[in-house]
Every structure is written in C-alpha cells, then in structure tokens.
Design a protein around this motif. Structure first.
Motif, mmCIF file in Angstrom:
data_model
loop_
_atom_site.group_PDB
_atom_site.id
_atom_site.type_symbol
_atom_site.label_atom_id
_atom_site.label_comp_id
_atom_site.label_asym_id
_atom_site.label_seq_id
_atom_site.Cartn_x
_atom_site.Cartn_y
_atom_site.Cartn_z
ATOM 1 N N GLN A 143 0.812 -1.187 0.042
ATOM 2 C CA GLN A 143 -0.060 0.035 0.006
ATOM 3 C C GLN A 143 0.818 1.368 -0.082
ATOM 4 O O GLN A 143 2.030 1.188 0.584
ATOM 5 C CB GLN A 143 -0.798 0.063 1.052
ATOM 6 N N THR A 144 0.561 2.315 -0.490
ATOM 7 C CA THR A 144 1.049 3.722 -0.794
ATOM 8 C C THR A 144 0.214 4.823 -0.803
ATOM 9 O O THR A 144 -1.093 4.694 -0.665
ATOM 10 C CB THR A 144 1.752 3.617 -2.169
ATOM 11 N N ALA A 145 0.954 5.875 -0.592
ATOM 12 C CA ALA A 145 -0.033 7.048 -0.807
ATOM 13 C C ALA A 145 -0.722 7.254 -2.159
ATOM 14 O O ALA A 145 0.006 6.256 -3.048
ATOM 15 C CB ALA A 145 0.729 8.325 -0.766
ATOM 16 N N SER A 146 -1.662 7.883 -2.506
ATOM 17 C CA SER A 146 -2.536 7.941 -3.816
ATOM 18 C C SER A 146 -1.919 8.008 -4.823
ATOM 19 O O SER A 146 -2.183 7.981 -6.219
ATOM 20 C CB SER A 146 -3.893 8.270 -3.732
ATOM 21 N N ASP A 147 -0.398 9.053 -4.868
ATOM 22 C CA ASP A 147 0.202 9.324 -6.144
ATOM 23 C C ASP A 147 1.396 8.344 -6.239
ATOM 24 O O ASP A 147 2.124 8.584 -7.019
ATOM 25 C CB ASP A 147 0.923 10.793 -5.737
ATOM 26 N N ALA A 148 1.264 7.070 -5.954
ATOM 27 C CA ALA A 148 2.291 5.925 -6.391
ATOM 28 C C ALA A 148 1.714 4.722 -6.440
ATOM 29 O O ALA A 148 0.543 4.324 -5.698
ATOM 30 C CB ALA A 148 3.445 6.260 -5.414
ATOM 31 N N LEU A 149 2.473 4.089 -6.955
ATOM 32 C CA LEU A 149 2.070 2.377 -7.262
ATOM 33 C C LEU A 149 3.245 1.664 -6.989
ATOM 34 O O LEU A 149 4.164 2.020 -7.539
ATOM 35 C CB LEU A 149 1.651 2.120 -8.415
ATOM 36 N N ALA A 150 3.631 0.788 -5.892
ATOM 37 C CA ALA A 150 4.688 0.050 -5.705
ATOM 38 C C ALA A 150 4.224 -1.347 -5.958
ATOM 39 O O ALA A 150 3.157 -2.003 -5.462
ATOM 40 C CB ALA A 150 4.986 0.060 -4.068
ATOM 41 N N LEU A 151 5.309 -1.981 -6.797
ATOM 42 C CA LEU A 151 5.239 -3.328 -6.930
ATOM 43 C C LEU A 151 6.392 -4.029 -6.547
ATOM 44 O O LEU A 151 7.372 -3.761 -6.715
ATOM 45 C CB LEU A 151 5.252 -3.676 -8.401
ATOM 46 N N ILE A 491 6.241 3.350 -8.888
ATOM 47 C CA ILE A 491 5.814 4.422 -10.122
ATOM 48 C C ILE A 491 5.051 5.627 -9.524
ATOM 49 O O ILE A 491 4.085 5.430 -8.479
ATOM 50 C CB ILE A 491 4.884 3.357 -10.774
ATOM 51 N N ALA A 492 5.533 6.629 -9.775
ATOM 52 C CA ALA A 492 4.992 7.945 -9.572
ATOM 53 C C ALA A 492 3.662 8.030 -10.447
ATOM 54 O O ALA A 492 3.921 7.996 -11.576
ATOM 55 C CB ALA A 492 5.637 8.966 -9.453
#
Ligand code: NAD
Length: 493
Positions: A143-151, A491-492
C-alpha cells in the motif's frame, strides 16, 4: 505394482544401453572423445564409459543456458505454460520409471525396488508439484499514498548450476531442477561421477517432453574439473549444491573468486535420534534401524546417533540389533534385497575405517562390521553401543550403515548431546510427552525435527540444514526463494 523377479531385472540390465553423452542445448553431445568409466557397485563390473566434461563442455552448456535465459522463450512464457512443460516432464519420468530405477540401482547400488518405489516416485512427484504450482504464485503490491504504485515482483534469477551427489541421483537433482525451471531459470546439472547415467537420461527425457533447447543441460564429469568449472563460471548466477561439507566450502570460494554468484548448500549430517524413557521402545527401535540402514546408510539425514535414555537403552539397542540382523544384504537387482551395495570400493574402505577406529576407541560392536566375501561393495549393517560423545563415531559423518548408540540420563543432557555436533540437518524425538516433544524440538538445532517418526514429509514442507549442514531450503514454495530475486518497482502516478 512392480512384479519383476531377480531374473527379469538381470535380463533388463543385460539389455540396458545407458546414455553416456552430455545433453547440451537440446541435443546429445559427445564432447571431445575423452571418457571416464562408471563401475557397478553390485559386482565391480564396468557399466559404461561416459563422456567427460572439461572446461569446453561446461562453457558450451553454460552458454546454452545463458542464451536460453537471456533471449529464449522460457523465462518469458506464461507460468501455466512452463507448468504444463514440467508436468509433461513428470509424465515422461513416470513412463520411464523402470529403466531409470534400473539405471540408478546399477550405477550406485541401492535396491532396484527402492529406486522404483521411493526414488522415482519422488522424482516424478517433484516435477509435477512444481509444474502444478507454477501459475499459482502471486506478487505483492504494497500500500502507498495515492500518488504512487509500488510493485514487488519475483523474477527468475538466471542460470542455475546444480551439482549433486550420488546417493539419490535423481531426487537430489529434481529438488533443484524443478523449482528452478518453474521459476523461469535455466539449468546446467552436473551429477556425481559415480552416478551420471540416470541424470544424462533425464536430459534427453526433458528434450522429448518439449523443454526448449538450452533450458535444461546435463554435463557429466568429475568434481574438481567440471564441478569447479561450473563453480567459477561467469555465466552462472546461482550454484545449488548438495554434497559434502568439505566440497560445500569449495563452492563458497568459487563464488568469491568469480562473480559472487549466490551459493545454496545442502551438506552432510550426523543426526541425533532421541529416545525418552516414556517412548514406545519397539517403535523407536524399528524406526531407528530403518532410518540408519535405509539406502545403505548413505543418507544425509541418517539418524546415525541414537541417544537413548539409560533406563531403556538395552531394550532399544537389542531391538535395533535384531532388526539389523534381519536385513538382507545383497544384489540390488534382487527384489528380496533390503540393503544393497555401497557406492564404490573407496567408499567401502572409508566406512570400514570408521568401524576400525570405533573399535580402537573402545566402542562395543553389537552386530555387523564385516564386508561380505563376494564381488561388489557389501557391508553388514553395523551397530556400536557404549559410544562416548568424544569418539569420532559420535562426531563424524560415516555415510554408511553404521549406528552409534549413546545414553543419557536427563532431558538437558539429551539436548546437550544432540547439539554437540558441527552439523544440524535433522533430528528425531521419541516420547509420549507432548511438552517434552515441543521442548526438545525447539532446543535442538536442526533443519527438520521428526517426532515419533523419521524421514516423513511431503513436497510441501521445506528441507535443509543449519550450522555446517548448509543453508537454504529444497522442496516447498520456499525453494523458489533460491531461484528468484525480488524486484521493487515504484511508479509515480
Ligand atoms: P561430494 O561432496 O564428494 O560430491 C558431491 C558433488 O560435488 C559431486 O557432483 C561431485 O562431483 C562434486 N564435487 C566434488 N568435488 C568437487 C570440487 N572440488 N569442486 C566442485 N565440485 C566437486 O559428496 P558425495 O560423496 O557425492 O555425497 C555424499 C555427501 O553428500 C555426504 O556428505 C552427504 O551428507 C551429502 N548429502 C547431503 C544432502 C542434503 O540434502 N543435505 C543430501 C544428500 C547427500
């Protein structure tokens, strides 16, 4: 159900034409004509002359695996497709079960019925298990803040060199090859020089089952040349080794002296089998005898130190001795045989030397100790009691059918004795006291602890050691950790 007679197996052995060439890049490869002899432990007769890999053949195999990984389809396939290929491979092993079991019995001396019912079943099951789980693995998206995606994804690590021993020539290979292939890696397998024939055949079966060229290569050759060349090879990303602790050290050095490839080690053992006074003495004795004499005692996990409470030591030891005497040592091709031949003349000398030294140190020989007066490398199942903790027989791995019986008086003493070893592969505990079973299994440093049983388990539980028995785990989903790297992608958005 296998219903072949001794005569049937002898006739099949006479007709067998074993594979004697490497399997490189999807094809047979005879090398440069240099060969080494493989001898049958059952009678000392020559079995085959096998192509001997030197630097050139190792380079070819590593290059084929590198190409198949860097530019080939295998790591890029849908996992379900890789899984189907592994399941076809398992089917093919099953279809050739009789021939492979015979080859193993001939090259390393275990009873053919055990090779068929235990080893070949395990090998086919292993390829099937990893084939079936290949498309059931999931990655992570933390889980991240809404401005990023972590894989966080698991990626195949690359080219795996698997170097394995002779005691379970195909099981040890399958435990490495199957998870490595399921993960999307490519593999070069080097079997032991005593038992290359079954592994070479496995290479051909993989190609027939449709594995693409270069994905699974097999080279035969000696440890200090072919094994060393793989250990030092710049195209190899991971070394998966099963064998002795002494050779395991070499592999760590090879990695340090080359490209810092990752090294996973499954090494020797001197496993304690603890029998508390409340245990069922006959069940413990039956299991102890089976465990230490199974596969001629050539088992990394052999419960070779029987630690018995002094109040029941005589009863348990007498029952083990009785079981040892009931074993039928003889021709591995005879279905009535329950203990076959040791792998080689040199190994027989080594095991007999342990026996001579145990005698000289003052241990009491309760049964066995002698070789059979016939061609081949046969040794009687051997039991020593009155073994002191500082004797070599209580400390050194014999890797043969020799049991050391030691006694203790308290639970603490049993734990101390169990841990008084440089090894930590496995242990057994026999008791009807649930708390004692848990206390001891927590306190004993070992990769596996069996309670009121020995050598039980399935493909879904990990196997491996601690201390100088190595590190890393074969079997189960955990084996995939050896053959995958974690990648983080942030990913931003
Ligand atoms: P080994 O260490 O002599 O040989 C194992 C493999 O290493 C063989 O393929 C051999 O050719 C290769 N090798 C030997 N010398 C080498 C070198 N200098 N450089 C590179 N490679 C080399 O062991 P072995 O006699 O075949 O097998 C017996 C040992 O294996 C015992 O110690 C046993 O406990 C151990 N073993 C461990 C497990 C486990 O899972 N922990 C399982 C089976 C056997």
């Amino acid at each position: 159900m296998l219903r072949l007679s001794h005569q049937d197996w002898l006739e099949r052995a006479a007709r067998l034409r074993p594979m004697t060439v490497h399997h490189i890049d999807g094809a047979d490869h005879a090398g440069d004509g240099d060969t080494f002899p493989v001898v049958a432990p059952r009678d000392g007769s020559p079995l085959a002359d096998v192509a001997r890999a030197g630097q050139r053949e190792v380079d070819l195999a590593a290059a084929a695996a590198r190409r198949a990984f860097d530019t080939g389809a295998w790591p890029r396939l849908a996992p379900a497709e890789r899984g189907r290929a592994l399941i076809r491979f398992a089917d093919s092993v099953e279809a050739h079960r009789e021939e492979l079991a015979l080859t193993i019995a001939l090259e390393m001396g275990k009873p053919v019925t055990e090779a068929y019912t235990i080893e070949l079943r395990a090998v086919a099951a292993c390829f099937r298990w990893y084939g079936e789980i290949a498309d059931k693995l999931v990655d992570e998206a933390p889980q991240t803040a809404s401005d990023a995606l972590a894989l966080v994804t698991r990626e195949p690590v690359g080219v795996v060199a698997a170097v394995v021993p002779w005691n379970f020539p195909l099981t040890m290979a399958a435990w490495k090859v199957a998870p490595a292939l399921a993960a999307g890696c490519t593999v070069v397998l080097k079997p032991a020089e005593q038992s290359p024939l079954s592994a070479l055949r496995l290479g051909r079966l993989a190609a027939e089952a449709g594995l693409p060229p270069g994905v699974f290569n097999v080279v035969a050759g000696e440890g200090p040349t072919a094994g060393r060349a793989l250990g030092l090879h710049p195209d190899v990303d991971v070394l998966a080794f099963t064998g002795s602790t002494a050779v395991g050290r070499h592999f760590l050095r090879y990695a340090a002296d080359s490209n810092l490839k990752r090294v996973w080690l499954e090494l020797g053992g001197k496993s304690p089998n603890i029998v508390l006074p409340d245990a069922d003495p006959l069940a413990a004795a039956a299991s102890a005898a089976w465990g230490v004499f199974f596969n001629q005692g050539e088992m990394c996990t052999a419960p070779s130190r029987l630690l018995v409470h002094s109040s029941i030591a005589d009863r348990v030891t007498d029952a083990v001795v009785e079981r040892a005497r009931a074993l039928r040592v003889g021709d591995p091709l005879d279905p009535a045989t329950t203990m076959g031949a040791l792998v080689s003349a040199e190994h027989l000398v080594r095991v007999r030397d342990h026996i001579t030294r145990a005698h000289a140190a003052g241990a009491r020989l309760r049964t066995g100790g002698a070789r059979l007066e016939r061609a081949g490398h046969y040794l009687e199942p051997t039991v020593f009691d009155r073994v002191a903790p500082d004797m070599a027989l209580a400390r050194e791995e014999v890797f043969g059918p020799v049991l050391a019986v030691l006694t203790f008086d308290t639970e603490d003493e049993a734990i101390r004795l169990a841990n008084a070893s440089e090894y930590g592969l496995a242990a057994g505990v026999w008791t009807t006291n649930l708390s004692a079973a848990h206390r001891i299994s927590r306190a004993v440093r070992a990769g596996t602890v069996w309670v009121n049983c020995y050598e039980e388990g399935g493909l879904n539980v990990p196997f491996g050691g601690v201390k100088q028995s190595g590190h890393g785990r074969d079997k189960s989903l955990h084996a995939l950790e050896k053959y995958t790297d974690l990648k983080t992608t942030w990913i931003a958005l």
